[in-house]
Scaffold this motif. Structure first.
Motif, PDB file in Angstrom:
ATOM      1  N   UNK A 155       0.920  -1.193   0.108  1.00  0.00           N
ATOM      2  CA  UNK A 155      -0.129  -0.093  -0.012  1.00  0.00           C
ATOM      3  C   UNK A 155       0.796   1.281   0.037  1.00  0.00           C
ATOM      4  N   UNK A 156       1.848   1.415   0.721  1.00  0.00           N
ATOM      5  CA  UNK A 156       2.958   2.513   0.762  1.00  0.00           C
ATOM      6  C   UNK A 156       3.440   2.532  -0.675  1.00  0.00           C
ATOM      7  N   UNK A 159       0.984   4.546  -2.745  1.00  0.00           N
ATOM      8  CA  UNK A 159       0.838   5.823  -2.247  1.00  0.00           C
ATOM      9  C   UNK A 159       2.034   6.655  -2.988  1.00  0.00           C
ATOM     10  N   UNK A 160       3.210   6.144  -2.877  1.00  0.00           N
ATOM     11  CA  UNK A 160       4.407   6.547  -3.443  1.00  0.00           C
ATOM     12  C   UNK A 160       4.121   7.064  -4.841  1.00  0.00           C
ATOM     13  N   UNK A 163       1.365   9.683  -5.273  1.00  0.00           N
ATOM     14  CA  UNK A 163       1.788  11.080  -4.924  1.00  0.00           C
ATOM     15  C   UNK A 163       2.640  11.653  -5.804  1.00  0.00           C
ATOM     16  N   UNK A 165       5.851  10.915  -6.365  1.00  0.00           N
ATOM     17  CA  UNK A 165       7.285  10.696  -5.812  1.00  0.00           C
ATOM     18  C   UNK A 165       8.123   9.641  -6.792  1.00  0.00           C
ATOM     19  N   UNK A 320      -1.617  11.147  -9.658  1.00  0.00           N
ATOM     20  CA  UNK A 320      -1.019  12.286 -10.093  1.00  0.00           C
ATOM     21  C   UNK A 320       0.172  11.790 -11.091  1.00  0.00           C
TER      22      UNK A 320
ATOM     23  N   UNK B  92       2.809   7.575  11.493  1.00  0.00           N
ATOM     24  CA  UNK B  92       3.996   7.251  10.880  1.00  0.00           C
ATOM     25  C   UNK B  92       5.103   7.339  11.786  1.00  0.00           C
ATOM     26  N   UNK B 148       7.754  13.050   5.052  1.00  0.00           N
ATOM     27  CA  UNK B 148       7.217  12.880   3.591  1.00  0.00           C
ATOM     28  C   UNK B 148       6.088  12.039   3.626  1.00  0.00           C
ATOM     29  N   UNK B 149       6.084  10.800   3.933  1.00  0.00           N
ATOM     30  CA  UNK B 149       5.192   9.687   4.071  1.00  0.00           C
ATOM     31  C   UNK B 149       3.747  10.263   4.696  1.00  0.00           C
ATOM     32  N   UNK B 150       4.092  10.857   5.601  1.00  0.00           N
ATOM     33  CA  UNK B 150       2.855  11.487   6.467  1.00  0.00           C
ATOM     34  C   UNK B 150       1.947  12.608   5.667  1.00  0.00           C
ATOM     35  N   UNK B 151       2.730  13.228   4.940  1.00  0.00           N
ATOM     36  CA  UNK B 151       2.308  14.556   4.178  1.00  0.00           C
ATOM     37  C   UNK B 151       1.414  13.852   2.873  1.00  0.00           C
ATOM     38  N   UNK B 152       2.026  12.906   2.347  1.00  0.00           N
ATOM     39  CA  UNK B 152       1.462  12.229   1.231  1.00  0.00           C
ATOM     40  C   UNK B 152       0.132  11.796   1.471  1.00  0.00           C
ATOM     41  N   UNK B 153      -0.169  11.141   2.826  1.00  0.00           N
ATOM     42  CA  UNK B 153      -1.457  10.732   3.451  1.00  0.00           C
ATOM     43  C   UNK B 153      -2.494  11.929   3.365  1.00  0.00           C
TER      44      UNK B 153
END
Lengths: 323, 382
Positions: A155-156, A159-160, A163, A165, A320, B92, B148-153
């Motif tokens: 899942x992470x 999200x990367x 987002x 990244x 995105x 996180x 960075x990972x937290x602000x992505x959420x």
């Protein structure tokens, strides 16, 4: 907390599991041949001596997944990629180094240690070697999150990508079966522990489609809840028929069931990635009716994730990835 | 896209909360002391920046990191005016060494330890009812990576509020191996000084509550700063030696995410570990991005000479120090920097005593083993 990962697809999968050669073999319910060759032995070259077992297993699975996706020779240390990330999942990966080092210090003082062991005291060492080996300069994340860790890592990775990244992520789940690990998990020898790794390569759906990459499966909804039934219900909401359920948990979902730990041992932080690799193989590029559901967790939290047939991932505007 | 920094909590060798820590930093007070938790006869390096909370000298106990993490998160939630129910709020956690110190005590001494406590999830569930927890073991850049990972959420509307934290206690295995690696044991952490001998570890935790811009501060109404962006990349170069080129890439990426130019940065919180490898690579990357010594340098400082290298907590420790510097107009000095290395020629470094300044935009650097680079940009609340 369930929307996460629309529009991310699996473009490759590989494993490093004794007695199992490819992700399709994960569907084999027969006992593991313990006399089969150790997959970690397929690595050759310099520098292996100071790489811990988890790192070596992870490298083998990663190499297979990248080869499966046809990018093994495309992304290399001499042609690094800033938008290619790594996410690994492991709970016990560097326990051997930590335990051996503290024992050495006790017996011989700090002078008995080898400086070459220093990087492996840090729990990100697996992800670090994967990035170095393949030239992956994007975000590099090591998820150590207990029983849900493998699906949390997938899942992470989604999200990367969502987002913006990275455009691709190599996801590796790995656990080593070693004496130090058995000591720390309090095992008296009666529990079967998984010893191996699984890797999947994820990409944004549109960029994968645009590049003509073969798409094996899509990553569907993810949910994490204190209660397993709630997590499963949320992950499955809006999904069509579940044809295969990869889980140990009892549910009301009517489907074929394949409990990987029952065959391969307790896979801890590797399980979620192993499940998605197995689901990808089961879907077989769209031959099956229905999606697959992966479930892992314990009495504190359960994560569930739907893995879909290639054609059925939704075309929404959430990602995105192209901006 | 900006994010509201709505709550802060921290603990370190130099203080049990944000105010104590910042007061210590400004007054140049260091947490360096004789080894407390380990058998001194086993090591050459016998000074560390430990938190002095053990029952007796030389008597170590498990789960100290877990306790600091709990303390820092509780403080950040209270600061934001939020209750302690995190059942719907993601957490996180960034860390280098998780509860590996407890593993050492269990393995060597037979101390009781439940492996389910290795990654903090059980404490987060029992104290805060947290379900959406994610522990990332991202070496010494872990807490800024976690940011960075937290602000992505938040950016992906997965949540309107997140808790981002960092924590580390010192393991004997890491301390022993570092001791083995340095030609001469470090007497103290001397970032960017010609007489630096290497890094010494510190202990601590830090936590922040971050919210979407449109949601603004939490119930307490506190808005400490805006987080303008957090960049994250990887050198893919060497397991422990950093790489100036990719550090510069991460810095530019952070500026891009934040919508700022190098000239907009007023204050840089350098990672500054006092190891030649880090300090030379960081100085080279910083000189390149800020065009130094040709252009005017932002004010720069580094706090590890007072906190030690707090590893997984260090990025957020630096970020909190930056926020407090912007609020108070006082920037802590780099203690122990007497004779700067040539690589920092043209850098405007805060030295010897705290500097009065009025920074509005700050950059926070955090780098770790495995070439993990994270850089965050924070802005003062107008």
């Amino acid at each position: 907390m369930t929307r996460a990962s629309a529009q991310v697809v699996v473009t490759g999968a590989g494993i490093a599991v004794r007695g199992r050669a490819t992700p399709a073999d994960l569907l084999d319910r027969g006992p593991v041949d313990t006399a089969a060759p150790d997959p970690a032995d397929t690595l050759t070259g310099r520098g292996l001596r100071y790489k811990d077992r988890a790192t070596r297993l992870g490298m083998v699975a990663a190499r297979a997944a990248l080869a499966d996706a046809g990018v093994l020779d495309v992304v290399t240390p001499s042609t690094p990629d800033d938008s290619f990330g790594v996410v690994t999942s492991s709970n016990y990966g560097n326990l051997d180094t930590v335990c051996q080092t503290v024992r050495t210090i006790d017996e011989e003082t700090y002078l008995g240690t080898s400086p070459m062991m220093l990087p492996a005291t840090s729990s990100n060492v697996i992800a670090s070697w994967l990035a170095i080996t393949h030239g992956l300069r994007g975000a590099n994340v090591t998820v150590c999150n207990g029983r849900t860790s493998g699906l949390d890592a997938v899942r992470r990775a989604c999200l990367l990508i969502a987002a913006g990244r990275v455009s691709r992520v190599l996801v590796v789940g790995v656990e080593p079966d070693l004496p130090e690990v058995r000591h720390v998990v309090g095992d008296d020898g009666s529990v079967a522990l998984f010893d191996g790794a699984a890797a999947i390569l994820l990409a944004g759906a549109r960029s994968a489609a645009a590049s003509g990459t073969r798409i094996h499966a899509g990553i569907g909804r993810y949910a994490k809840r204190a209660d397993a039934a709630d997590a499963i219900a949320e992950a499955c909401a809006g999904t069509g028929r579940i044809g295969l359920r990869l889980s140990s948990q009892e549910t009301t979902v009517d489907s074929e069931v394949h409990d990987l730990p029952a065959v391969l041992g307790d896979a801890a932080g590797a399980l979620g990635v192993l499940q998605v690799a197995a689901a990808t193989a089961w879907l077989g590029g769209g031959r099956r009716a229905g999606d697959a559901l992966a479930v892992c967790g314990d009495d504190g939290a359960t994560a569930a994730m739907v893995v879909t047939a290639p054609a059925s991932f939704p075309a929404g505007p959430r990602s995105r990835e192209l901006t | 896209m900006s994010f509201a920094l709505a709550g802060m909590g921290a603990v370190a060798s130099i203080g049990g909360n944000v105010a104590e820590i910042f007061d210590s930093l400004v007054s140049g007070h260091s947490g360096l002391a004789e080894l407390r938790g380990f058998d001194r006869s086993k090591f050459r390096a016998r000074r560390l920046y430990e938190i002095d909370d053990r029952p007796a000298a030389g008597k170590d106990v498990p789960l100290r990191a877990t306790a600091w993490l709990e303390q820092a998160i509780a403080a950040a939630l209270a600061d934001a005016g939020l209750g302690e129910d995190l059942s719907e709020i993601p957490v996180v956690v960034g860390t280098t060494l998780r509860e590996l110190r407890s593993v050492e005590l269990m393995y060597r001494d037979g101390t009781a330890f439940d492996v389910r406590d290795l990654n903090f999830g059980r404490m987060l569930r029992s104290r805060f009812a947290a379900v959406h927890t994610e522990t990332v073991a991202n070496a010494c850049s872990a807490s800024l990576y976690a940011l960075a990972l937290g602000t992505d959420l938040l950016a992906l509307n997965e949540a309107d509020t997140v808790v981002v934290a960092g924590v580390d206690s010192i393991t004997e295995s890491t301390h022993g191996l570092l001791d083995r690696c340095y030609p001469k044991e470090p007497d103290t952490v001397r970032p960017f000084d010609r007489n630096r001998r290497g890094m010494l570890q510190g202990e601590g935790a830090a936590a922040v509550v971050v919210r979407r811009e449109q949601d603004g501060p939490g119930p307490s109404g506190r808005l400490h700063a805006w987080i303008l962006g957090a960049a994250a990349n990887c050198d893919a170069h060497h397991p422990s030696a950093p790489n100036a080129r990719t550090i510069a890439d991460a810095t530019r990426q952070a500026h891009r995410l934040a919508g700022v130019r190098p000239a907009d940065i007023d204050l840089v919180m350098l990672h500054g570990t006092g190891t030649p490898l880090n300090d030379e690579a960081e100085a080279a990357a910083t000189a390149e991005v800020f065009d130094l010594p040709t252009s005017r340098s932002p004010l720069m400082t580094a706090i590890k000479s007072m906190t030690g290298h707090t590893a997984g907590a260090s990025g957020l420790h630096s970020l909190i120090a930056a926020v407090e510097s912007m609020r108070t107009g006082i920037v802590p000095p780099i203690v122990g920097l007497d004779d700067p290395v040539p690589a920092v020629a043209g850098f405007r470094l805060a030295r010897r005593v705290a500097v009065h300044a009025d920074p509005v935009v700050a950059q926070v650097n955090s780098f770790g083993f495995g070439g993990l680079n994270a850089v965050a940009i924070v802005e003062k609340v107008a």
